[in-house]
Design a protein around this motif. Sequence first.
Motif, PDB file in Angstrom:
ATOM      1  N   UNK A 187       0.832  -1.202   0.000  1.00  0.00           N
ATOM      2  CA  UNK A 187       0.000   0.000   0.000  1.00  0.00           C
ATOM      3  C   UNK A 187       0.874   1.264   0.000  1.00  0.00           C
ATOM      4  N   UNK A 188       1.901   1.278   0.828  1.00  0.00           N
ATOM      5  CA  UNK A 188       2.787   2.440   0.887  1.00  0.00           C
ATOM      6  C   UNK A 188       3.560   2.630  -0.409  1.00  0.00           C
ATOM      7  N   UNK A 189       3.983   1.537  -1.051  1.00  0.00           N
ATOM      8  CA  UNK A 189       4.687   1.642  -2.342  1.00  0.00           C
ATOM      9  C   UNK A 189       3.732   2.175  -3.410  1.00  0.00           C
ATOM     10  N   UNK A 190       2.534   1.652  -3.441  1.00  0.00           N
ATOM     11  CA  UNK A 190       1.545   2.092  -4.427  1.00  0.00           C
ATOM     12  C   UNK A 190       1.181   3.565  -4.251  1.00  0.00           C
ATOM     13  N   UNK A 244       7.076  -5.143  -9.464  1.00  0.00           N
ATOM     14  CA  UNK A 244       7.027  -5.594 -10.846  1.00  0.00           C
ATOM     15  C   UNK A 244       8.391  -5.955 -11.399  1.00  0.00           C
ATOM     16  N   UNK A 245       9.412  -5.933 -10.541  1.00  0.00           N
ATOM     17  CA  UNK A 245      10.772  -6.266 -10.955  1.00  0.00           C
ATOM     18  C   UNK A 245      11.299  -7.421 -10.121  1.00  0.00           C
ATOM     19  N   UNK A 304      11.645   1.637  -4.262  1.00  0.00           N
ATOM     20  CA  UNK A 304      12.099   0.258  -4.498  1.00  0.00           C
ATOM     21  C   UNK A 304      13.209  -0.107  -3.531  1.00  0.00           C
ATOM     22  N   UNK A 305      14.070   0.857  -3.223  1.00  0.00           N
ATOM     23  CA  UNK A 305      15.164   0.604  -2.284  1.00  0.00           C
ATOM     24  C   UNK A 305      14.628   0.253  -0.899  1.00  0.00           C
ATOM     25  N   UNK A 306      13.583   0.914  -0.484  1.00  0.00           N
ATOM     26  CA  UNK A 306      12.975   0.626   0.814  1.00  0.00           C
ATOM     27  C   UNK A 306      12.337  -0.763   0.819  1.00  0.00           C
ATOM     28  N   UNK A 307      11.679  -1.125  -0.280  1.00  0.00           N
ATOM     29  CA  UNK A 307      11.075  -2.457  -0.390  1.00  0.00           C
ATOM     30  C   UNK A 307      12.181  -3.518  -0.388  1.00  0.00           C
TER      31      UNK A 307
END
Length: 47
Positions: free
Chosen positions: A8-11, A39-40, A17-20
């Motif tokens: 949710x936070x990424x969206x 998606x990567x 991406x670095x945090x994920x």
Amino acid sequence: MSFEIIKRNYDRGLWTKQMVSKAVEKGVITAKQYKEITGEIYKSKNK
């Protein structure tokens, strides 16, 4: 922290991406979940 919250936070643009990726490194989510969120394919920094 959970997969749902990270996604949710990424969206919403609150996570990068670095945090994920850091969440994968810490074992909070899996590499498969990383791909579902960003998606990567997750690329480990330990290579």
